[in-house]
Structure formats: structure tokens, C-alpha cells
Design a protein around this motif. Structure first.
Motif, PDB file in Angstrom:
ATOM      1  N   VAL A   1     -43.385  19.508  16.808  1.00 38.02           N
ATOM      2  CA  VAL A   1     -43.428  18.442  15.804  1.00 38.02           C
ATOM      3  C   VAL A   1     -42.118  17.669  15.858  1.00 38.02           C
ATOM      4  CG1 VAL A   1     -45.186  19.240  14.175  1.00 38.02           C
ATOM      5  CG2 VAL A   1     -42.921  20.248  14.073  1.00 38.02           C
ATOM      6  N   MET A   2     -42.203  16.424  16.283  1.00 36.79           N
ATOM      7  CA  MET A   2     -40.999  15.602  16.472  1.00 36.79           C
ATOM      8  C   MET A   2     -40.751  14.767  15.214  1.00 36.79           C
ATOM      9  SD  MET A   2     -41.746  14.402  20.407  1.00 36.79           S
ATOM     10  CE  MET A   2     -43.433  13.924  20.134  1.00 36.79           C
ATOM     11  N   GLY A   3     -39.515  14.305  15.065  1.00 35.29           N
ATOM     12  CA  GLY A   3     -39.209  13.413  13.954  1.00 35.29           C
ATOM     13  C   GLY A   3     -37.937  13.774  13.228  1.00 35.29           C
ATOM     14  N   ARG A   4     -37.801  13.207  12.027  1.00 37.64           N
ATOM     15  CA  ARG A   4     -36.556  13.332  11.275  1.00 37.64           C
ATOM     16  C   ARG A   4     -36.409  14.687  10.600  1.00 37.64           C
ATOM     17  NH1 ARG A   4     -37.041   7.690   9.509  1.00 37.64           N
ATOM     18  NH2 ARG A   4     -35.595   6.565  10.869  1.00 37.64           N
ATOM     19  N   GLY A   5     -35.136  15.095  10.442  1.00 40.84           N
ATOM     20  CA  GLY A   5     -34.848  16.336   9.729  1.00 40.84           C
ATOM     21  C   GLY A   5     -35.315  16.285   8.289  1.00 40.84           C
ATOM     22  N   SER A   6     -35.122  15.116   7.676  1.00 35.98           N
ATOM     23  CA  SER A   6     -35.441  14.995   6.248  1.00 35.98           C
ATOM     24  C   SER A   6     -36.942  15.118   5.968  1.00 35.98           C
ATOM     25  CB  SER A   6     -34.919  13.661   5.717  1.00 35.98           C
ATOM     26  OG  SER A   6     -35.442  12.615   6.509  1.00 35.98           O
ATOM     27  N   VAL A   7     -37.781  14.884   6.974  1.00 40.09           N
ATOM     28  CA  VAL A   7     -39.229  15.010   6.771  1.00 40.09           C
ATOM     29  C   VAL A   7     -39.741  16.283   7.461  1.00 40.09           C
ATOM     30  CG1 VAL A   7     -41.482  13.931   7.167  1.00 40.09           C
ATOM     31  CG2 VAL A   7     -39.472  12.494   6.708  1.00 40.09           C
ATOM     32  N   VAL A   8     -39.612  16.291   8.791  1.00 40.46           N
ATOM     33  CA  VAL A   8     -40.193  17.385   9.576  1.00 40.46           C
ATOM     34  C   VAL A   8     -39.426  18.693   9.333  1.00 40.46           C
ATOM     35  CG1 VAL A   8     -40.734  18.142  11.931  1.00 40.46           C
ATOM     36  CG2 VAL A   8     -40.954  15.726  11.313  1.00 40.46           C
ATOM     37  N   GLY A   9     -38.086  18.593   9.386  1.00 40.26           N
ATOM     38  CA  GLY A   9     -37.261  19.784   9.182  1.00 40.26           C
ATOM     39  C   GLY A   9     -37.472  20.377   7.801  1.00 40.26           C
ATOM     40  N   GLU A  10     -37.480  19.505   6.790  1.00 37.15           N
ATOM     41  CA  GLU A  10     -37.648  19.969   5.403  1.00 37.15           C
ATOM     42  C   GLU A  10     -38.964  20.724   5.229  1.00 37.15           C
ATOM     43  OE1 GLU A  10     -35.891  19.925   2.412  1.00 37.15           O
ATOM     44  OE2 GLU A  10     -34.167  19.406   3.648  1.00 37.15           O
TER      45      GLU A  10
ATOM     46  N   THR B   1     -29.825  25.339  15.204  1.00 34.74           N
ATOM     47  CA  THR B   1     -28.538  24.985  15.797  1.00 34.74           C
ATOM     48  C   THR B   1     -28.259  23.548  15.416  1.00 34.74           C
ATOM     49  OG1 THR B   1     -28.863  26.480  17.656  1.00 34.74           O
ATOM     50  CG2 THR B   1     -27.219  24.775  17.941  1.00 34.74           C
ATOM     51  N   GLY B   2     -27.042  23.294  14.926  1.00 36.00           N
ATOM     52  CA  GLY B   2     -26.691  21.938  14.521  1.00 36.00           C
ATOM     53  C   GLY B   2     -25.399  21.941  13.741  1.00 36.00           C
ATOM     54  N   SER B   3     -25.254  20.974  12.844  1.00 36.79           N
ATOM     55  CA  SER B   3     -23.986  20.821  12.136  1.00 36.79           C
ATOM     56  C   SER B   3     -23.875  21.810  10.965  1.00 36.79           C
ATOM     57  CB  SER B   3     -23.872  19.393  11.609  1.00 36.79           C
ATOM     58  OG  SER B   3     -24.923  19.148  10.705  1.00 36.79           O
ATOM     59  N   VAL B   4     -22.657  21.993  10.495  1.00 36.05           N
ATOM     60  CA  VAL B   4     -22.395  22.940   9.413  1.00 36.05           C
ATOM     61  C   VAL B   4     -23.117  22.503   8.133  1.00 36.05           C
ATOM     62  CG1 VAL B   4     -20.598  23.906   7.917  1.00 36.05           C
ATOM     63  CG2 VAL B   4     -20.178  23.648  10.359  1.00 36.05           C
ATOM     64  N   SER B   5     -23.058  21.195   7.812  1.00 35.65           N
ATOM     65  CA  SER B   5     -23.640  20.771   6.532  1.00 35.65           C
ATOM     66  C   SER B   5     -25.156  20.972   6.530  1.00 35.65           C
ATOM     67  CB  SER B   5     -23.264  19.324   6.217  1.00 35.65           C
ATOM     68  OG  SER B   5     -23.714  18.497   7.244  1.00 35.65           O
ATOM     69  N   THR B   6     -25.834  20.608   7.610  1.00 33.18           N
ATOM     70  CA  THR B   6     -27.284  20.834   7.663  1.00 33.18           C
ATOM     71  C   THR B   6     -27.568  22.333   7.633  1.00 33.18           C
ATOM     72  OG1 THR B   6     -27.465  18.863   9.054  1.00 33.18           O
ATOM     73  CG2 THR B   6     -29.397  20.255   8.927  1.00 33.18           C
ATOM     74  N   GLY B   7     -26.772  23.075   8.374  1.00 35.07           N
ATOM     75  CA  GLY B   7     -26.963  24.526   8.448  1.00 35.07           C
ATOM     76  C   GLY B   7     -26.857  25.191   7.088  1.00 35.07           C
ATOM     77  N   GLN B   8     -25.872  24.761   6.301  1.00 33.91           N
ATOM     78  CA  GLN B   8     -25.709  25.378   4.982  1.00 33.91           C
ATOM     79  C   GLN B   8     -26.902  25.089   4.081  1.00 33.91           C
ATOM     80  OE1 GLN B   8     -21.769  24.114   4.057  1.00 33.91           O
ATOM     81  NE2 GLN B   8     -20.858  25.941   4.970  1.00 33.91           N
ATOM     82  N   HIS B   9     -27.398  23.869   4.171  1.00 29.89           N
ATOM     83  CA  HIS B   9     -28.590  23.501   3.380  1.00 29.89           C
ATOM     84  C   HIS B   9     -29.787  24.357   3.802  1.00 29.89           C
ATOM     85  CE1 HIS B   9     -31.807  21.156   1.650  1.00 29.89           C
ATOM     86  NE2 HIS B   9     -32.282  20.902   2.859  1.00 29.89           N
ATOM     87  N   ILE B  10     -29.950  24.525   5.112  1.00 31.71           N
ATOM     88  CA  ILE B  10     -31.092  25.305   5.612  1.00 31.71           C
ATOM     89  C   ILE B  10     -30.953  26.775   5.195  1.00 31.71           C
ATOM     90  CG2 ILE B  10     -32.194  26.158   7.735  1.00 31.71           C
ATOM     91  CD1 ILE B  10     -31.748  23.386   8.939  1.00 31.71           C
ATOM     92  N   LEU B  11     -29.741  27.293   5.305  1.00 33.52           N
ATOM     93  CA  LEU B  11     -29.508  28.690   4.917  1.00 33.52           C
ATOM     94  C   LEU B  11     -29.926  28.916   3.462  1.00 33.52           C
ATOM     95  CD1 LEU B  11     -28.335  31.526   5.250  1.00 33.52           C
ATOM     96  CD2 LEU B  11     -26.080  30.587   4.762  1.00 33.52           C
ATOM     97  N   GLN B  12     -29.453  28.014   2.594  1.00 35.98           N
ATOM     98  CA  GLN B  12     -29.766  28.194   1.173  1.00 35.98           C
ATOM     99  C   GLN B  12     -31.263  28.090   0.915  1.00 35.98           C
ATOM    100  OE1 GLN B  12     -27.083  25.392  -0.597  1.00 35.98           O
ATOM    101  NE2 GLN B  12     -25.377  26.717  -0.038  1.00 35.98           N
TER     102      GLN B  12
END
Ligand code: NAD
Length: 476
Positions: free
Chosen positions: A199-208, A222-233
Motif C-alpha cells: 500500500v503506497m502513499g502518505r504516512g499521514s493516511v496509509v501509515g496511520e 525505519t525512519g526519523s525519530v519524531s515519526t518513530g516516537q509517534h508510532i511507538l506510542q
């Protein structure tokens, strides 16, 4: 017609987004479908439906599919490397290396599929046997960054499938081409429908959608710290399993007794190749007083010889920055470094080439202080700082004085200092007389502190994340 997402074994189109060549912004590689939230939900449902049967396939069945994928990647390496260099901007030689690494990873995990470890023990109770086995975790969501468009997807997808999980894979929006090519290879290798979904596309839609779904049992990111912290939580809050590889601010220590040529080559490669866009890049060069001036002038000399140009042009040694946003970030940090009082010894300016692209002259700052913003925050571009150190002890202290802990390196001819550094460096990977970037495909990869979370990726250690341990007790 845009390249489509792969959902439940079928190609499903969505709104097309342009994939642009950073070496030539007039070159559109293709239109790639962005999945809608509903389509991501369909992909997750498909992965859930396919799980039971896939988890019960024989290891041999899964091994053969992975082997086929690995062999096809290798057979098509020129074509895939060309696509990768065209969409990401690393040189053809670097892209070819990355493609081959993806092939090796699939073949490695084809082997791992048939040797999933377990244990058998005698119980403390007479006659009772204990068996420790590993089972798939379930549906896994795999979210990847743009800087290694085929290798990072490979090092998540291959172990996920080898150990019997089903996959919903979301590549970075900037580089869907290599991900789509890989998905097509996996489909043609005979993967059953729904086992592997793209599934391709934006983090804010597909990732969420992926990270919020209670049907996704585990997320590897794998990616940046800020996105990673959001995903972890988000994932941990709903009890999901999480594995994360994030940023770095990797130190390379150069001691007085280092071989100057080796040290300069190691620094050039680690800091600037792949346009400095590697999480393992040597962005802090910590140099002992006695070799400092010679090292700096040798490195500056080597930088003058670099050819910054189209990633696919013969002779190019450093390709463009990946896009306008990353280029703006690099330029902003170069300005910050100037204002902080570091000396810009080389590069740092935008370059014009035959084609319109995101070209930046590799920037080398000297007289930097480890407390400066340019030494503490990940820039993720061709920008390195040189920090002076009085002696080895101070160099080690500076190397460890960072929120990150991915990779570190030392250039020295002293066995005892190399051994001390290996023991005391607070990084997940330590290199001696080698660039901080550039690792093997069959050993664990990962860091400490803000760089990583959860168990290691790659090699035999990948089994920790992609399996769940079961302990069975059997009485006669
Ligand atoms: P990013 O964090 O912006 O994006 C990474 C992925 O996360 C992309 O697929 C993106 O679409 C997705 N994403 C964004 N927002 C999301 C959300 N809300 N929910 C779910 N997914 C979301 O990172 P990037 O710019 O693509 O990559 C550069 C970063 O990656 C750097 O910080 C670099 O250090 C890091 N990196 C780390 C490693 C490592 O192994 N440690 C390797 C390569 C890159």
C-alpha cells in the motif's frame, strides 16, 4: 495508468502521484497509486484472512518463494539499480550494491525459513518434557524510509515471510518505484493471495491506518525519530509489538596514530557517499589534535575531487539530495552552523548542472563544538563537522555525548585503543578503520539510545521480532 497497490493478490489503483527523478526534476519516472484509508483496511483484512494458511505452510514452501525472489532481483540487478538511482539519487554503483544486498537478504532468509530454532528440555517434574517453539507474530505492518528503497523493505519483508507472518508493506511516498518492482517480483514468485500486500502513499493516511489497526499485531518501522516516537506510542498503547530503527549522529574518531590515507578515505565514504543520506553516516569527525590539520587538509583535497552530478552519469561520485524539502533542510543547517561559529571549509552551496536537480556541494565544517546544533541534530545530508579532541579519552567522551547510538567508528593503529573503543562506545555497531556506514546482510543491525527501539533487525537476530515464543509442557 498509475502503478497500482497490491491488495489481496490483485492490483488495485488509487490516485496517482508523480515519482520525480532528483537528478532531473523534468523526468517523471511514473505515476504511483496512493492507497485510500479504505484500501489500507482491505489490505489489512486480506493479510488477516491469509494468515492461518500461510503460518501453516511448510518451511520449504516459504523458502522456495524467498529464494525465487532473491534470484530474480539478482538477475535484474542492472534494471533495478537504474530505477533506484533514478528515483533516489544515489550513484549507479551504490544502487547496484543496494540491489544485490536485497537479493542476498532474500536468499539468506530462504535458508532461515528451514532452520527456525527451538529447544527441548527435561522438566523439573519427572517424565515431563518442555518444548520451546517459535510461532509467527501474525499480521505485520512494515513502514520504510526513502534512503534505501529496496534494501530496507527487503530486510523487513524477507524475515516476516520466512517466519510465517503476513505483511502489509508501506514504502516511503518519495520512492514507490523500487517498492512496486519488488512487490511485482514477490507476486510472480507465487506468494499466495493476501500474504503480501503493498500500500503506497502518505504516512499521514496509509501509515496511520496501519499503526492504528488492532488487526496489525506488530509494526517494524525505519525512519526519523519524531515519526518513530509517534508510532511507538500509538502501537504500544494498543498492545502491539514494535521495532524501530531511527536516526543517528554517528561519530568517527581519528587518532594521532591513524593511517592518514585510511582515515581520510573512511571519513569521505562514511560522511559523504550516498549523499550523506544514511542513518549510519559519519556526521561527526572527532579528530585528535596531533593529526587534525593534516587530516582536514587531506579530506578537503579529496572533497575537491568529488564529482557531484546526475546519479546515473558515469563518473559521478555523489548524486543529488533526494528532494527540495531535504535540500532546504540541509541548507538551513549549513546556515545554522555558520551562525554557531563553525568554519565552513568546503562546499555547502547549491550547484547547477546540465539538468535541473537538487545538487549540493558536500559541506565540511571545522572548528565545531559538540554542543552546537549541527553536532547534536541529524541533518541527513552531505554535511559533516570536524571536532577537535585533546586526546583519546576526550574523543571517546565526545563520541558518546549524543542522544543517538546507532553506529560509531575509530581510525587508529593502536590495538589497545581500538579494543577500548569497541568496549566503551555507546553504539549498536562499532567499526575500526572502516566507515561507520556499510554493513553485512547476515548479522544484526541496530543501535541504542534514541536510534533504536526493540529487538535487532537482520541476521539470525531477526527471529526475535518476527516470532512469538511458546513454551509447551508434555506429560507422558
Ligand atoms: P520519516 O520518518 O519521515 O518516514 C519514514 C516512513 O514513515 C515513511 O514511509 C513515512 O511515510 C512514514 N510515516 C510518516 N508519518 C507517519 C505516520 N504518522 N504514521 C505511520 N507512518 C508514517 O523518515 P524519512 O524521511 O523517510 O527517512 C529518513 C529518516 O530515516 C532519517 O532520520 C534516518 O536516520 C532514518 N533512517 C534510519 C535507519 C536505521 O536503520 N536506523 C535507516 C535508514 C533511515
Amino acid at each position: 495508468m498509475p502503478f497500482a497497490n497490491l491488495i489481496a493478490g490483485a492490483w488495485v489503483e488509487g490516485d496517482g502521484s508523480e515519482n520525480i527523478n532528483p537528478s532531473d526534476t523534468g523526468d517523471v519516472i511514473g505515476l504511483y497509486s496512493r492507497a485510500s484509508a479504505g484500501q489500507v483496511g482491505d489490505a489489512i483484512d486480506a493479510a488477516e484472512t491469509a494468515l492461518h494458511a500461510w503460518a501453516r505452510t511448510t518451511p520449504q514452501f516459504r523458502a522456495e518463494i524467498l529464494e525465487k525472489v532473491g534470484l530474480e532481483i539478482a538477475a535484474r540487478k542492472e534494471e533495478l539499480a537504474d530505477l533506484l538511482a533514478r528515483e533516489e539519487g544515489k550513484t549507479l554503483a551504490e544502487a547496484t550494491g543496494e540491489v544485490m544486498r536485497a537479493s542476498q537478504i532474500f536468499r539468506f532468509f530462504a535458508g532461515e525459513a528451514v532452520r527456525i530454532p527451538g529447544e527441548k528440555l527435561d522438566s523439573a517434574r519427572p517424565g515431563v518434557q518442555i518444548e520451546i517453539t517459535r510461532e509467527p507474530v501474525g499480521v505485520v505492518g512494515l513502514i520504510t524510509p526513502w534512503n534505501f528503497p529496496i534494501a530496507i523493505p527487503a530486510w523487513k519483508i524477507a524475515p516476516a515471510l520466512a517466519y510465517g507472518n503476513t505483511v502489509v508493506f508501506k514504502p516511503a511516498d518519495l520512492v514507490p518505484g523500487s517498492a512496486w518492482a519488488l512487490a511485482e517480483i514477490i507476486k510472480r514468485a507465487g506468494i499466495p493471495e493476501g500474504v503480501f500486500n503493498l500500500v503506497m502513499g502518505r504516512g499521514s493516511v496509509v501509515g496511520e491506518e496501519i499503526i492504528k489497526s488492532p488487526k496489525v499485531d506488530a509494526v517494524s518501522f525505519t525512519g526519523s525519530v519524531s515519526t518513530g516516537q509517534h508510532i511507538l506510542q500509538t502501537v504500544a498503547a494498543r498492545g502491539g509489538k514494535v521495532q524501530m530503527e531511527m536516526g543517528g549522529k554517528n561519530p568517527l574518531v581519528v587518532l594521532n596514530d591513524a593511517d592518514l590515507d585510511v582515515a581520510a578515505r573512511v571519513a569521505l565514504d562514511g560522511a559523504f557517499f550516498s549523499t550523506g543520506q544514511r542513518c549510519t553516516a559519519s556526521s561527526r569527525l572527532i579528530v585528535e589534535e596531533g593529526i587534525h590539520d593534516r587530516f582536514v587538509s587531506r579530506l578537503a583535497e579529496m572533497l575537491r575531487d568529488q564529482v557531484v552530478d546526475d546519479a546515473r552519469k558515469p563518473g559521478t561520485t555523489i548524486g543529488p539530495v533526494v528532494d527540495q524539502r531535504q535540500l532546504d533542510q540541509d541548507l538551513r543547517y549549513i546556515e545554522i552552523g555558520r551562525k554557531e561559529g563553525a568554519k565552513l571549509l568546503h562546499g555547502g552551496e547549491r550547484l547547477n548542472r546540465e539538468k535541473q536537480g537538487f545538487y549540493l556541494a558536500p559541506a565540511l565544517f571545522t572548528e565545531a563544538d559538540n554542543q552546537m546544533q549541527i553536532c547534536r541534530e541529524e541533518i541527513f545530508g552531505p554535511v559533516a563537522t570536524v571536532i577537535r579532541a585533546r586526546d583519546y579519552e576526550e574523543a571517546l567522551h565526545i563520541a558518546n555525548d549524543t542522544p543517538f547510538g546507532l553506529s560509531s567508528g575509530i581510525c587508529t593503529t593502536s590495538l589497545s585503543k581500538a579494543a577500548d573503543f569497541r568496549r566503551n562506545s555507546e553504539a549498536g555497531m562499532v567499526m575500526v578503520n572502516l566507515p561507520t556506514a556499510g554493513v553485512d546482510y547476515f548479522v544484526p543491525f541496530g543501535g541504542r539510545k534514541a536510534s533504536s527501539y526493540g529487538s535487532r533487525e537482520q541476521g539470525r537476530y531477526a527471529v526475535e521480532f518476527y516470532t512469538s515464543v511458546k513454551t509447551s509442557y508434555v506429560a507422558p
